[in-house]
Motif scaffolding. Structure first.
Motif, short mmCIF file in Angstrom:
data_model
loop_
_atom_site.label_atom_id
_atom_site.label_comp_id
_atom_site.label_asym_id
_atom_site.label_seq_id
_atom_site.Cartn_x
_atom_site.Cartn_y
_atom_site.Cartn_z
N ALA A 1 -2.73 17.53 -2.66
CA ALA A 1 -1.73 17.16 -3.65
C ALA A 1 -1.81 18.14 -4.80
N VAL A 2 -0.72 18.25 -5.56
CA VAL A 2 -0.77 18.95 -6.83
C VAL A 2 -1.46 18.04 -7.82
N SER A 3 -2.57 18.48 -8.35
CA SER A 3 -3.33 17.68 -9.30
C SER A 3 -2.65 17.75 -10.66
N CYS A 4 -2.17 16.62 -11.15
CA CYS A 4 -1.43 16.58 -12.41
C CYS A 4 -2.25 15.84 -13.47
N GLY A 5 -2.12 16.30 -14.70
CA GLY A 5 -2.89 15.64 -15.75
C GLY A 5 -2.38 15.92 -17.13
N ILE A 6 -2.73 17.08 -17.69
CA ILE A 6 -2.50 17.31 -19.12
C ILE A 6 -1.27 18.14 -19.40
N GLY A 7 -0.48 18.46 -18.39
CA GLY A 7 0.63 19.37 -18.57
C GLY A 7 1.73 18.83 -19.44
N THR A 8 2.44 19.77 -20.10
CA THR A 8 3.60 19.43 -20.92
C THR A 8 4.79 20.31 -20.58
N GLY A 9 4.72 21.05 -19.49
CA GLY A 9 5.81 21.90 -19.08
C GLY A 9 5.71 23.32 -19.56
N PRO B 1 0.80 -1.22 0.00
CA PRO B 1 0.00 0.00 0.00
C PRO B 1 0.83 1.27 0.00
N TYR B 2 2.03 1.23 0.57
CA TYR B 2 2.86 2.43 0.54
C TYR B 2 3.20 2.80 -0.90
N VAL B 3 3.58 1.82 -1.69
CA VAL B 3 3.89 2.07 -3.10
C VAL B 3 2.63 2.40 -3.89
N ASP B 4 1.59 1.63 -3.66
CA ASP B 4 0.38 1.77 -4.47
C ASP B 4 -0.33 3.10 -4.28
N GLN B 5 -0.15 3.75 -3.14
CA GLN B 5 -0.85 5.02 -2.92
C GLN B 5 -0.43 6.10 -3.92
N TYR B 6 0.76 5.96 -4.51
CA TYR B 6 1.26 6.98 -5.43
C TYR B 6 0.85 6.73 -6.88
N ASP C 1 -0.23 12.52 -9.39
CA ASP C 1 -0.33 13.66 -8.49
C ASP C 1 0.88 13.74 -7.57
N ILE C 2 1.23 14.94 -7.15
CA ILE C 2 2.37 15.18 -6.25
C ILE C 2 1.82 15.44 -4.86
N PRO C 3 2.05 14.56 -3.89
CA PRO C 3 1.48 14.76 -2.55
C PRO C 3 2.10 15.95 -1.85
N LEU C 4 1.27 16.78 -1.26
CA LEU C 4 1.71 17.91 -0.46
C LEU C 4 1.45 17.69 1.03
N ALA C 5 0.43 16.91 1.34
CA ALA C 5 0.10 16.62 2.74
C ALA C 5 -0.61 15.28 2.81
N ARG C 6 -0.05 14.37 3.60
CA ARG C 6 -0.65 13.04 3.76
C ARG C 6 -0.97 12.79 5.24
N TRP C 7 -1.92 11.89 5.46
CA TRP C 7 -2.32 11.58 6.83
C TRP C 7 -1.17 11.00 7.63
#
Length: 539
Positions: free
Chosen positions: A293-301, A275-280, A408-414
């Motif tokens: 988290a930073v919501s990531c999706g369609i970006g190309t930089g 689960p530690y790996v799978d959460q990402y 997504d890039i986590p910013l704050a996790r439980w």
């Protein structure tokens, strides 16, 4: 007003609009000016969203003619707080990024103001002024256009972003001069280029975060847009960092935990074989562990596109092969990307060895890879110091068929909330915690496949704190916390020497010469270096 002031900004409002229906993945579409904008309630809402510009994930941004790097790309939090820590083996060379991994910041005084420099983060004091100006415009909005409750929601959102900018710049350079009162913009107050006291800087960050936590909305429809709960987690971090000299901060951190816990909104992610790996993974975006988290999706930089996750670019060796065989039938973990950019960040083998046996969190570190040559040579630990300098961070698997990852890039996790709660209780009592606080640590360890803390780890307060620091290091590998944690535990110099074999030249980055010289031109003294009062005890 002198045109070379550090705080100078142009009063152009960058308009941010959501780039997709479900996620907060904004795009920059152009500029409007305060002579005709904002006017309507919707204008004010879009105007406030400009506060997210430094927090988007593009290669760089131009914020009111102040070009800089985003906080979540190469020169951002991973470089400043993880690459400079005991996580990362030192890379040889004299370049800025190499010296960061070496903990050698002496020549950073020479870096200029252009975005092309390696660490232009001091320029973010101008971005802080920009957010102060936005706050002032929101405060002046007529209640007939923007009702008080909506106004405070938006001001809270901007003040959270301003607090985060102050927080990060503070933890890079120490206390820095900032403009927090809108009426002072454009006045001689901008010439007051002196370091504020540690207490003043701490209080300013606290005030913004507390306002945000009290006034921001609790829930949002757009994933990735900041909430009151994210402000509370940021407050917990700040209270812990500065609680040793600010009365009542540990009690406040504990109260925030109780509030977050009572909401029932969060818990550890425990699904899957690891689960530690799978959460990402992409399939588990915004699971119950994610506070923000930073919501990531369609970006190309590009600056006009949305967010993407760039970590694989920076953490993969440049010669990594897509396939383990010349026939291209056996894919490697890098099949969708190939090599990265010279592996700017790595995991020091000596740090990797600090993981306990059975800790499933080690799975996010790859200790070998296949080289993209005719022989498809397997690069291993035996090649450390010859072909590469540290192992590969593979926390965010390369799941998409292009190089622009959607993870997504986590910013704050439980998990962070749990470990901060235990730490706050321990620091308040100066004792090994028991009951719910100890259970919080052990819940994180259980998810990692480990037994509860026992024996020597709980034999004394000092040993418990060492165990807790180790736990945080393994749990939050390359999530942007490590140097800040090491300084809070007063172990920065100690741990870097133990892992890297090198002593950092400074506790915090020295300020660039141009800032010191500008202060001198105003008749002020801006101290170039800063360290906390107890840094001498870090041995």
């Amino acid at each position: 007003m002198k045109k070379n002031r550090i705080f100078l900004l142009f009063f152009a409002a960058t308009l941010f609009i959501s780039g997709c229906e479900k996620n907060f993945d904004p795009k920059i579409y152009g500029q409007l000016f305060t002579s005709n904008f904002p006017i309507t309630e919707n204008d004010y809402k879009n105007y406030a969203l400009a506060c997210y510009v430094p927090f988007g994930v593009n290669w760089s941004y131009n914020y009111a003619n102040n070009s800089s790097y985003n906080l979540y790309v190469a020169q951002g939090v991973w470089t400043m707080f993880d690459g400079t820590s005991d996580y990362c083996a030192p890379k040889p060379g004299s370049g800025g990024l190499s010296r960061l991994t070496q903990g050698n910041y002496t020549d950073f005084v020479l870096f200029g103001i252009s975005a092309g420099d390696n660490t232009p983060n001091f320029k973010k004091v101008k971005d802080i002024t920009r957010l102060t100006q936005i706050i002032g415009v929101l405060q002046d909005a007529s209640p007939t256009v923007l009702a008080d409750d909506k106004k405070n929601n938006l001001i809270g959102e901007v003040r959270l972003c301003r607090a985060l900018l102050m927080y990060y710049v503070f933890h890079i350079y120490g206390p820095v001069p900032v403009i927090l009162e809108p009426t002072l913009i454009g006045t001689d107050a901008e010439e007051n280029l002196v370091r504020p006291s540690l207490t003043d800087m701490t209080t300013w960050i606290t005030d913004d975060l507390e306002f945000a936590a009290a006034n921001m909305v609790e829930t949002v429809t757009e994933k990735g847009r900041y909430t009151a709960d994210y402000a509370r987690v940021c407050l917990m971090r700040h209270y812990l960092n500065e609680g040793s000299y600010m009365a009542g901060y540990y009690d406040k951190a504990i109260a925030l935990y109780n509030s977050l816990n009572a909401s029932g909104r969060y818990g550890l992610f425990t699904t899957g074989t690891n689960p530690y790996v799978d959460q990402y993974r992409n399939a588990n975006k915004f699971n119950k562990e994610v506070v923000m988290a930073v919501s990531c999706g369609i970006g190309t930089g590009a600056g006009t596109s949305g967010n993407f996750n760039p970590i694989s670019f920076y953490s993969t060796p440049g010669d990594a092969a897509k396939y383990a065989d010349v026939a291209n039938t056996i894919p490697t973990p890098f099949v969708n990307q190939g090599g990265g950019w010279s592996q700017w960040w790595n995991v020091a083998p000596a740090y990797y060895d600090t993981y306990e046996d059975g800790d499933i969190r080690k799975a996010v570190v790859l200790s070998s890879y296949v080289k993209n040559n005719a022989a498809r040579t397997v690069i291993t630990r035996a090649d450390i110091g010859i072909v590469w300098y540290g192992f590969i961070i593979y926390k965010y698997p390369i799941e998409t068929t292009d190089a622009f990852q959607k993870t997504d890039i986590p910013l704050a996790r439980w998990a962070d909330v749990l470990l901060m709660y235990a730490e706050a209780v321990a620091r308040k009592t100066q004792e090994v915690p028991t009951g719910e606080a100890m259970q919080a640590v052990n819940d994180v360890r259980t998810r990692a496949g480990l037994a509860p803390l026992s024996g020597d780890a709980v034999a004394s307060y000092a040993k418990f704190m060492d165990a807790l620091l180790a736990e945080r290091g393994h749990e939050f590998l390359y999530e942007g916390f490590r140097k800040i944690d090491l300084i809070r535990f007063n172990k920065y110099r100690h741990n870097c020497y133990a892992i890297k074999g090198m002593l950092p030249s400074h506790q915090y980055m020295p300020l660039p010469n141009y800032a010191v010289e500008m202060a001198t031109s105003y008749g002020k003294i801006l101290d170039q270096t800063y360290e906390r009062p107890d840094y001498s005890l870090d041995q």
